[in-house]
Design a protein around this motif. Structure first.
Motif, PDB file in Angstrom:
ATOM      1  N   ALA A  34      41.421  28.076  31.657  1.00  0.00           N
ATOM      2  CA  ALA A  34      40.871  28.244  30.316  1.00  0.00           C
ATOM      3  C   ALA A  34      39.346  28.278  30.378  1.00  0.00           C
ATOM      4  O   ALA A  34      38.725  27.544  31.144  1.00  0.00           O
ATOM      5  N   GLY A  35      38.755  29.164  29.568  1.00  0.00           N
ATOM      6  CA  GLY A  35      37.308  29.246  29.510  1.00  0.00           C
ATOM      7  C   GLY A  35      36.669  30.001  30.651  1.00  0.00           C
ATOM      8  O   GLY A  35      35.443  30.021  30.782  1.00  0.00           O
ATOM      9  N   MET A  36      37.469  30.658  31.481  1.00  0.00           N
ATOM     10  CA  MET A  36      36.916  31.457  32.571  1.00  0.00           C
ATOM     11  C   MET A  36      37.905  32.547  32.965  1.00  0.00           C
ATOM     12  O   MET A  36      39.068  32.532  32.543  1.00  0.00           O
ATOM     13  N   GLU A  37      37.444  33.491  33.773  1.00  0.00           N
ATOM     14  CA  GLU A  37      38.283  34.623  34.168  1.00  0.00           C
ATOM     15  C   GLU A  37      38.202  34.831  35.671  1.00  0.00           C
ATOM     16  O   GLU A  37      37.128  34.831  36.259  1.00  0.00           O
ATOM     17  N   THR A  38      39.375  34.992  36.296  1.00  0.00           N
ATOM     18  CA  THR A  38      39.450  35.401  37.693  1.00  0.00           C
ATOM     19  C   THR A  38      40.134  36.759  37.756  1.00  0.00           C
ATOM     20  O   THR A  38      40.826  37.158  36.811  1.00  0.00           O
ATOM     21  N   GLN A  39      39.936  37.478  38.840  1.00  0.00           N
ATOM     22  CA  GLN A  39      40.498  38.819  38.964  1.00  0.00           C
ATOM     23  C   GLN A  39      41.353  38.932  40.215  1.00  0.00           C
ATOM     24  O   GLN A  39      41.071  38.310  41.248  1.00  0.00           O
ATOM     25  N   LEU A  40      42.392  39.727  40.109  1.00  0.00           N
ATOM     26  CA  LEU A  40      43.339  39.899  41.216  1.00  0.00           C
ATOM     27  C   LEU A  40      43.845  41.331  41.228  1.00  0.00           C
ATOM     28  O   LEU A  40      44.313  41.841  40.208  1.00  0.00           O
ATOM     29  N   TYR A  41      43.732  41.980  42.379  1.00  0.00           N
ATOM     30  CA  TYR A  41      44.287  43.329  42.562  1.00  0.00           C
ATOM     31  C   TYR A  41      45.669  43.228  43.208  1.00  0.00           C
ATOM     32  O   TYR A  41      45.852  42.566  44.232  1.00  0.00           O
ATOM     33  N   LEU A  42      46.639  43.903  42.597  1.00  0.00           N
ATOM     34  CA  LEU A  42      47.973  44.034  43.176  1.00  0.00           C
ATOM     35  C   LEU A  42      48.425  45.481  43.036  1.00  0.00           C
ATOM     36  O   LEU A  42      47.833  46.252  42.285  1.00  0.00           O
TER      37      LEU A  42
END
Length: 324
Positions: free
Chosen positions: A186-194
């Protein structure tokens, strides 16, 4: 006492059976996309290299036990060795070499997977905002204007860029056959490529324990040919109901939910990566008060199981979540 070795054999057989019983469906080692393939290769490499180390250790152990066993004809053996710089250098360098051999491909793979798969990097990725809520998954397609709950449709042979966040507890998005997990906070964003290379349905889940409903926080990923995916997008945009903030707030209540589909997204009024308190504010708007699960009232309380009506309204909260 164990006699004739029979008991030992049965114990070994039982131990082996228990060990292998957890390996019936090793989806992590059955990759269906380039990200998962890279990670599966790294796992197999690590296992193979470590088995080689174990083999060498057991061979050396056997040699030492045989060569230096106590016997009458053993002459000239002095077991006390002190201050041998040669031995100290050897048993220091060998672990360093082992760590380097394991670390180099691991680090290279980690950095490689932070970008879109090389084979399809020239293609525009499908952007999906994956939001975790106790205990359900919400997937938003901002470019298509679609939102789904507890299922995800994606095209094959095209990178999928997940933007991960959470409305409450820290979770972790994991689709074993497509790639490893990454945290939703919560309150942040992570990124993931699939990416999926084959048409099929793949199981996804939360890989980070978040309490009572954790085991039910699962979803299906349906990989479609690009044409079929485009047809689904067009049909959803024309037939699915729009998502309102009032209906979306119901999803913030801890509980389970069935699959749902909407022709608009919650990103029109909230982005949980920048508003970590939205779920709490939604509780207040609906009059929901969380209950201690270990209290008498909490043990008697049944979590709401939300469903979507034909008109698009989310049902199941009003009758089950009224707390005094």
């Amino acid at each position: 006492m164990l006699k004739n070795g029979k008991s030992l054999k049965w114990l070994a057989f039982l131990a082996l059976s228990l060990f292998l019983s957890g390996c019936g469906n090793m989806t992590v080692l059955d990759p269906k996309g380039p990200v998962a393939e890279s990670q599966a290769w790294l796992i197999w490499f690590s296992i193979g290299f470590m088995l080689l180390i174990v083999l060498v250790v057991f061979i050396l152990l056997t040699i030492i036990l045989v060569k230096y066993r106590e016997r009458d004809d053993h002459k000239g053996y002095q077991p006390e060795i002190e201050g041998s710089h040669k031995l100290e250098i050897i048993w220091t360098i060998i672990p360093v070499i082992i760590v380097i051999i394991l670390s180099v491909p691991t680090i290279m793979t980690i950095f490689e997977l932070e970008e879109a798969p090389a084979a399809t990097a020239h293609k525009e990725p499908v952007v999906v905002h994956a939001t975790s809520v106790n205990w359900k998954w919400i997937f938003s397609y901002p470019e298509e204007g679609i939102e789904t709950v507890n299922y995800l449709n994606i095209p094959t042979d095209r990178p999928i860029l997940f933007k991960l966040t959470s409305a409450d507890s820290m979770a972790a998005l994991w689709i074993p056959q497509l790639g490893g997990q990454k945290y939703n906070m919560a309150g942040m964003e992570t990124q993931l490529y699939l990416q999926a290379d084959e048409v099929g349905t793949y199981a996804g889940r939360n890989a980070n324990y978040t309490g009572e409903g954790f085991s039910e926080q699962k979803f299906d990923v349906v990989a479609l040919e690009q044409g079929d995916f485009d047809a689904w997008v067009e049909e959803t945009q024309s037939d699915a109901p729009e998502l309102t903030q009032e209906e979306y707030d119901k999803l913030m209540v801890p509980g389970s939910a069935s699959e749902m589909t909407f022709s608009s997204t919650h990103l029109d009024w909230v982005d949980h990566s920048t508003d970590a308190e939205y779920a709490i504010n939604a509780w207040e708007r609906m009059g929901y008060e969380p209950i201690n699960p270990h209290s008498r009232a909490g043990k008697a309380y049944e979590m709401p199981a939300l469903t979507q009506s034909d008109s698009g309204e989310i049902e199941g909260f009003e009758s089950q979540a009224a707390n005094e």
